[in-house]
Design an enzyme around this catalytic site. Structure first.
Site, PDB file in Angstrom:
ATOM      1  N   TYR A  58       0.965  -1.308   0.134  1.00  0.00           N
ATOM      2  CA  TYR A  58       0.024  -0.267   0.266  1.00  0.00           C
ATOM      3  C   TYR A  58       0.998   0.659  -0.018  1.00  0.00           C
ATOM      4  CZ  TYR A  58      -3.913  -3.743   1.570  1.00  0.00           C
ATOM      5  OH  TYR A  58      -4.257  -4.699   1.318  1.00  0.00           O
ATOM      6  N   HIS A 123      -0.131 -11.761   0.641  1.00  0.00           N
ATOM      7  CA  HIS A 123      -1.257 -11.082  -0.452  1.00  0.00           C
ATOM      8  C   HIS A 123      -1.457 -11.364  -1.478  1.00  0.00           C
ATOM      9  CE1 HIS A 123      -1.944  -6.728  -0.462  1.00  0.00           C
ATOM     10  NE2 HIS A 123      -2.809  -6.668  -0.560  1.00  0.00           N
TER      11      HIS A 123
HETATM   12  P1  NAD Z   1     -12.951  -0.007   1.538  1.00  0.00           P
HETATM   13  O1  NAD Z   1     -14.519  -0.788   0.437  1.00  0.00           O
HETATM   14  O2  NAD Z   1     -12.907   0.362   2.812  1.00  0.00           O
HETATM   15  O3  NAD Z   1     -13.085   1.793   0.258  1.00  0.00           O
HETATM   16  C1  NAD Z   1     -12.100   2.497   1.140  1.00  0.00           C
HETATM   17  C2  NAD Z   1     -12.776   3.839   0.472  1.00  0.00           C
HETATM   18  O4  NAD Z   1     -13.483   4.323   0.756  1.00  0.00           O
HETATM   19  C3  NAD Z   1     -11.281   4.887   0.731  1.00  0.00           C
HETATM   20  O5  NAD Z   1     -11.010   6.236  -0.410  1.00  0.00           O
HETATM   21  C4  NAD Z   1     -12.391   5.668   2.132  1.00  0.00           C
HETATM   22  O6  NAD Z   1     -11.641   7.257   1.976  1.00  0.00           O
HETATM   23  C5  NAD Z   1     -13.400   5.245   1.445  1.00  0.00           C
HETATM   24  N1  NAD Z   1     -14.588   6.306   2.373  1.00  0.00           N
HETATM   25  C6  NAD Z   1     -14.635   4.847   3.721  1.00  0.00           C
HETATM   26  N2  NAD Z   1     -15.625   5.374   4.688  1.00  0.00           N
HETATM   27  C7  NAD Z   1     -16.158   6.016   3.942  1.00  0.00           C
HETATM   28  C8  NAD Z   1     -17.472   6.916   3.946  1.00  0.00           C
HETATM   29  N3  NAD Z   1     -18.217   7.336   5.546  1.00  0.00           N
HETATM   30  N4  NAD Z   1     -18.391   7.541   3.530  1.00  0.00           N
HETATM   31  C9  NAD Z   1     -16.399   7.605   1.678  1.00  0.00           C
HETATM   32  N5  NAD Z   1     -15.549   7.535   1.607  1.00  0.00           N
HETATM   33  C10 NAD Z   1     -15.406   6.488   2.614  1.00  0.00           C
HETATM   34  O7  NAD Z   1     -12.206  -0.069   0.638  1.00  0.00           O
HETATM   35  P2  NAD Z   1     -10.417  -0.622   0.651  1.00  0.00           P
HETATM   36  O8  NAD Z   1      -9.570   0.466   1.618  1.00  0.00           O
HETATM   37  O9  NAD Z   1      -9.903  -0.428   0.216  1.00  0.00           O
HETATM   38  O10 NAD Z   1     -10.414  -0.988   1.905  1.00  0.00           O
HETATM   39  C11 NAD Z   1     -10.539  -1.490   3.235  1.00  0.00           C
HETATM   40  C12 NAD Z   1      -8.907  -1.790   3.626  1.00  0.00           C
HETATM   41  O11 NAD Z   1      -9.543  -3.465   3.720  1.00  0.00           O
HETATM   42  C13 NAD Z   1      -7.527  -1.822   3.280  1.00  0.00           C
HETATM   43  O12 NAD Z   1      -7.499  -0.084   3.734  1.00  0.00           O
HETATM   44  C14 NAD Z   1      -7.243  -3.163   3.455  1.00  0.00           C
HETATM   45  O13 NAD Z   1      -6.136  -2.577   5.066  1.00  0.00           O
HETATM   46  C15 NAD Z   1      -7.993  -4.052   3.296  1.00  0.00           C
HETATM   47  N6  NAD Z   1      -8.083  -4.805   1.485  1.00  0.00           N
HETATM   48  C16 NAD Z   1      -6.823  -5.877   2.085  1.00  0.00           C
HETATM   49  C17 NAD Z   1      -7.202  -5.916   0.567  1.00  0.00           C
HETATM   50  C18 NAD Z   1      -6.021  -7.590   0.075  1.00  0.00           C
HETATM   51  O14 NAD Z   1      -5.034  -8.065   0.996  1.00  0.00           O
HETATM   52  N7  NAD Z   1      -6.673  -7.736  -0.130  1.00  0.00           N
HETATM   53  C19 NAD Z   1      -8.330  -5.963  -0.344  1.00  0.00           C
HETATM   54  C20 NAD Z   1      -8.539  -4.595   0.005  1.00  0.00           C
HETATM   55  C21 NAD Z   1      -9.005  -4.188   0.978  1.00  0.00           C
END
Ligand code: NAD
Length: 326
Positions: A58, A123
């Site tokens: 990230y 990952h």
């Molecule tokens: P998410 O679906 O949580 O969306 C994140 C986006 O939405 C960001 O731009 C954030 O600022 C915004 N957001 C969050 N809350 C909001 C709200 N209330 N209103 C408006 N916008 C909002 O997607 P993500 O961040 O990709 O997933 C969460 C976490 O899961 C990641 O940070 C990571 O730690 C993990 N993840 C892991 C993998 C993997 O291992 N392959 C893949 C995806 C996510």
């Protein structure tokens, strides 16, 4: 904040987890590092959030660096469960070898300013050679680190749901955690529908659901330019987001955004209690507050049913990721 058992790991995690990829600038620049420090402190002290997830991938290690700075100001290492990953690094850079696993864990601990990691996950396993991951290198190297007490638990992450049973049926290594993303949210419930959630739960694997906003698809702002969803899925989510903004007042008497509907839906309505924690991406103290509030508010059934109807034509649509080996 409700806490739930994470499979057989011995960890108990908050139902809402702090996804730290936005701290690496993955969705755009963060407000400031001071604001990130405040978000992490309030998550733990004011809201009882104790699960943090990051990866060297990230922001090209930036998420780990910023999160490390934030966590170091908490003082109490036992106040949180810290998860990171190995195998995926810069753009199109993958290395799941045993030597890289060990070096990567040491580097992550340095950036995160800790002496132990609670969870280390392979990952996006769909990008790896399956036998390297399973039999020869990645999982055995992680198991040795777990035996040595350097890491607490081992996990897998990936987009295609088939990677979990494929790996678990072929490895002698005990896998503790599975992190699935974009498959337990308003537009996609395939984690539960496919039977994979039940399979993992019954095996005692702790399940984490990441991306309840489908990596930005289920937000008013919409997805980042790199989002891999097909055009029809993007268009339906954008239309649903607009509809919520325009009709929330008449349905609920208060303004509500699609994100404020999508988050509680993922936490409360998917998985029958088999999901230990839902990881939402937090880029700021303001986003944290919005999400904690959204989780406390009652879900408006009329709004929810209309959005589910609008998203029905693209329900469980996904996109290709990695090699089709699973
Ligand atoms: P998410 O679906 O949580 O969306 C994140 C986006 O939405 C960001 O731009 C954030 O600022 C915004 N957001 C969050 N809350 C909001 C709200 N209330 N209103 C408006 N916008 C909002 O997607 P993500 O961040 O990709 O997933 C969460 C976490 O899961 C990641 O940070 C990571 O730690 C993990 N993840 C892991 C993998 C993997 O291992 N392959 C893949 C995806 C996510």
């Amino acid at each position: 904040m409700e806490r739930r058992r994470l499979g057989s790991t011995g960890y108990t995690v908050s139902e809402l987890g702090f996804g730290a990829s936005p701290l690496g600038g993955v969705f755009g620049p963060i407000t400031s590092e001071e604001d990130a420090v405040r978000a992490v402190r309030e998550a733990v002290d004011a809201h009882g959030i104790n699960l943090f997830d990051t990866s060297p991938y990230y922001g090209n290690t930036e998420s780990e660096r910023v999160l490390g700075k934030c966590l170091s100001q908490l003082g109490d290492r036992d106040a949180y469960v810290l998860a990171t990953k190995v195998g995926r690094y810069g753009r199109d850079e993958f290395d799941y070898s045993a030597a890289r696993v060990r070096a990567s864990v040491v580097e992550s601990m340095q950036r995160l300013r800790v002496r132990r990691l609670d969870i280390v996950q392979c990952h996006d396993v769909e990008f790896a050679d399956r036998w390297q991951i399973i039999a020869e290198e990645t999982l055995p190297a992680l198991a040795r680190l777990r035996d040595e007490g350097v890491i607490g638990a081992i996990g897998l992450t990936g987009l295609p749901l088939s990677v979990y049973p494929t790996i678990l049926e072929h490895t002698a290594v005990e896998v503790d955690v599975a992190l699935s993303y974009c498959h337990a949210c308003l537009c996609d419930t395939s984690l539960a529908d496919s039977g994979v959630l039940r399979y993992l739960y019954e095996k005692g694997v702790g399940v984490l659901n990441a991306s309840p906003l489908c990596m930005g698809l289920l937000t008013e702002r919409g997805p980042p330019p790199w989002h891999p969803a097909p055009p029809a899925l993007k268009a339906h989510c954008a239309a649903a987001a607009r509809w919520v903004t325009e009709h929330a007042m008449e349905c609920t008497g208060t303004p509500v955004t699609i994100a404020e509907l999508a988050l509680p839906y993922a936490v409360r309505c998917v998985g029958d209690g088999r999901i230990a924690s839902t990881l939402v991406g937090i880029d700021s103290h303001a986003t944290l507050s919005k999400n904690v509030q959204a989780l406390r508010a009652p879900l408006n059934e009329r709004l929810l049913q209309q959005v589910l109807r609008m998203l029905a034509p693209v329900h469980n649509q996904s996109w290709p990721s990695g090699a089709a080996w699973a």
